[in-house]
Write a protein that holds these residues in place. Structure first.
Motif, mmCIF file in Angstrom:
data_model
loop_
_atom_site.group_PDB
_atom_site.id
_atom_site.type_symbol
_atom_site.label_atom_id
_atom_site.label_comp_id
_atom_site.label_asym_id
_atom_site.label_seq_id
_atom_site.Cartn_x
_atom_site.Cartn_y
_atom_site.Cartn_z
ATOM 1 N N PRO A 103 0.993 -1.221 -0.001
ATOM 2 C CA PRO A 103 -0.058 -0.117 -0.058
ATOM 3 C C PRO A 103 0.729 1.204 -0.159
ATOM 4 N N ILE A 104 2.087 1.338 -0.039
ATOM 5 C CA ILE A 104 3.050 2.334 0.235
ATOM 6 C C ILE A 104 2.934 3.324 -0.958
ATOM 7 N N GLY A 105 3.120 2.943 -2.211
ATOM 8 C CA GLY A 105 2.946 3.891 -3.399
ATOM 9 C C GLY A 105 1.756 4.756 -3.272
ATOM 10 N N PRO A 106 0.591 4.256 -3.486
ATOM 11 C CA PRO A 106 -0.661 5.080 -3.424
ATOM 12 C C PRO A 106 -0.583 6.041 -2.069
ATOM 13 N N ALA A 107 0.009 5.501 -1.000
ATOM 14 C CA ALA A 107 -0.086 6.524 -0.126
ATOM 15 C C ALA A 107 0.730 7.496 -0.156
ATOM 16 N N LEU A 108 2.054 7.118 -0.742
ATOM 17 C CA LEU A 108 2.869 8.281 -0.943
ATOM 18 C C LEU A 108 2.337 9.249 -1.825
ATOM 19 N N ARG A 109 1.750 8.819 -3.116
ATOM 20 C CA ARG A 109 1.051 9.604 -3.986
ATOM 21 C C ARG A 109 0.184 10.680 -3.461
ATOM 22 N N LYS A 110 -0.879 10.104 -2.620
ATOM 23 C CA LYS A 110 -1.869 11.084 -1.869
ATOM 24 C C LYS A 110 -1.224 11.945 -1.158
ATOM 25 N N SER A 111 -0.082 11.639 -0.449
ATOM 26 C CA SER A 111 0.548 12.528 0.538
ATOM 27 C C SER A 111 1.098 13.656 -0.162
ATOM 28 N N ILE A 112 1.794 13.531 -1.351
ATOM 29 C CA ILE A 112 2.396 14.619 -2.098
ATOM 30 C C ILE A 112 1.340 15.415 -2.806
ATOM 31 N N GLU A 113 0.339 14.732 -3.094
ATOM 32 C CA GLU A 113 -0.775 15.541 -3.953
ATOM 33 C C GLU A 113 -1.578 16.552 -2.765
ATOM 34 N N ALA A 114 -1.688 15.934 -1.554
ATOM 35 C CA ALA A 114 -2.211 16.835 -0.455
ATOM 36 C C ALA A 114 -1.141 17.815 -0.338
ATOM 37 N N SER A 115 0.067 17.442 0.012
ATOM 38 C CA SER A 115 0.946 18.619 0.209
ATOM 39 C C SER A 115 1.062 19.838 -0.908
ATOM 40 N N ALA A 116 0.858 19.429 -2.112
ATOM 41 C CA ALA A 116 0.851 20.412 -3.256
ATOM 42 C C ALA A 116 -0.341 21.125 -3.138
ATOM 43 N N ALA A 117 -1.583 20.564 -3.158
ATOM 44 C CA ALA A 117 -2.935 21.428 -2.878
ATOM 45 C C ALA A 117 -2.932 22.227 -1.660
ATOM 46 N N ALA A 118 -2.289 21.912 -0.616
ATOM 47 C CA ALA A 118 -2.263 22.793 0.480
ATOM 48 C C ALA A 118 -1.370 24.086 0.155
ATOM 49 N N ALA A 119 0.078 23.810 -0.452
ATOM 50 C CA ALA A 119 0.713 24.775 -0.762
ATOM 51 C C ALA A 119 -0.091 25.537 -1.732
ATOM 52 N N ALA A 120 -0.548 25.236 -2.752
ATOM 53 C CA ALA A 120 -1.280 25.949 -3.879
ATOM 54 C C ALA A 120 -2.365 26.732 -3.276
ATOM 55 N N GLY A 121 -3.131 26.231 -2.135
ATOM 56 C CA GLY A 121 -4.143 26.928 -1.377
ATOM 57 C C GLY A 121 -3.897 27.958 -0.711
#
Length: 208
Positions: A190-208
């Protein structure tokens, strides 16, 4: 050629740019190192996946001190999703892995100050062949029959791809090997999908 024992150390070496003598600015190093540590614990049987949450599984002691600290944190906490554990304590884990690489002789770790004021750390790989060996393992995992790929190498590819580590796999290479990367991701848990979600969430937070 031997390489560091833990996936977290291997990811650090792969993220280290030999041309610049450091990890590039903007690299998702913290998230990838955390994901690699979780992948190690999962592949070694210290963690299992229970309804999308990291759960301690097995009673064998964990010899690696960085992994043992993470395992203790998980064991002492309420059940959390894998992404939550990728998100947490990234900087502390990077520092611990960097120190580990220095203590085990894989890198020379030297503190210094930028402009004589801001503390920083210079990391120099002692033997570039270790990184080249890891690059070779990534290439082999993308080409060899899936049954011949070690789970740790499958996880290495999954983390590099999910972490957008272009220094190892360019965007074009990831696109061309999309199906194979998915197969390797499935093998590594399950690690790959969790990493992708983490990076996407960080990017969204930075953009917001």
């Amino acid at each position: 050629m031997t390489v560091p024992g833990s996936l977290a150390q291997r990811i650090f070496l792969l993220a280290h740019d030999p041309a610049k003598g450091r990890v590039r600015i903007g690299t998702n190093l913290g998230a990838m190192v955390r994901a690699a540590a979780l992948a190690d614990l999962y592949l070694q049987g210290h963690l299992t996946d229970e309804r999308g949450r990291a759960t301690p599984g097995g009673r064998r002691p964990c010899a690696d001190p960085v992994l043992a600290t993470l395992l203790d944190d998980i064991a002492g906490s309420r059940p959390r999703k894998w992404q939550s554990w990728v998100d947490r304590r990234q900087r502390a884990t990077v520092v611990a892995v960097r120190t580990q690489l220095g203590d085990e002789g894989w890198a020379r770790v030297e503190p210094y100050r930028i402009l004589g004021i801001f503390p920083a750390t210079k990391v120099t790989l002692r033997d570039p062949r270790a990184r080249k060996e890891l690059l070779g393992r990534v290439r082999s995992a993308l080409k060899d029959p899936i049954s011949r790929v070690e789970p740790a190498d499958a996880a290495l590819v999954a983390i590099v791809a999910a972490g957008d580590l272009g220094l190892v796999l360019s965007r074009r290479a990831r696109r061309e090997a999309k199906r194979r990367i998915q197969e390797l991701t499935d093998v590594s848990g399950p690690i790959g999908p969790a990493l992708r979600k983490s990076i996407e969430a960080s990017a969204a937070a930075a953009a917001g």
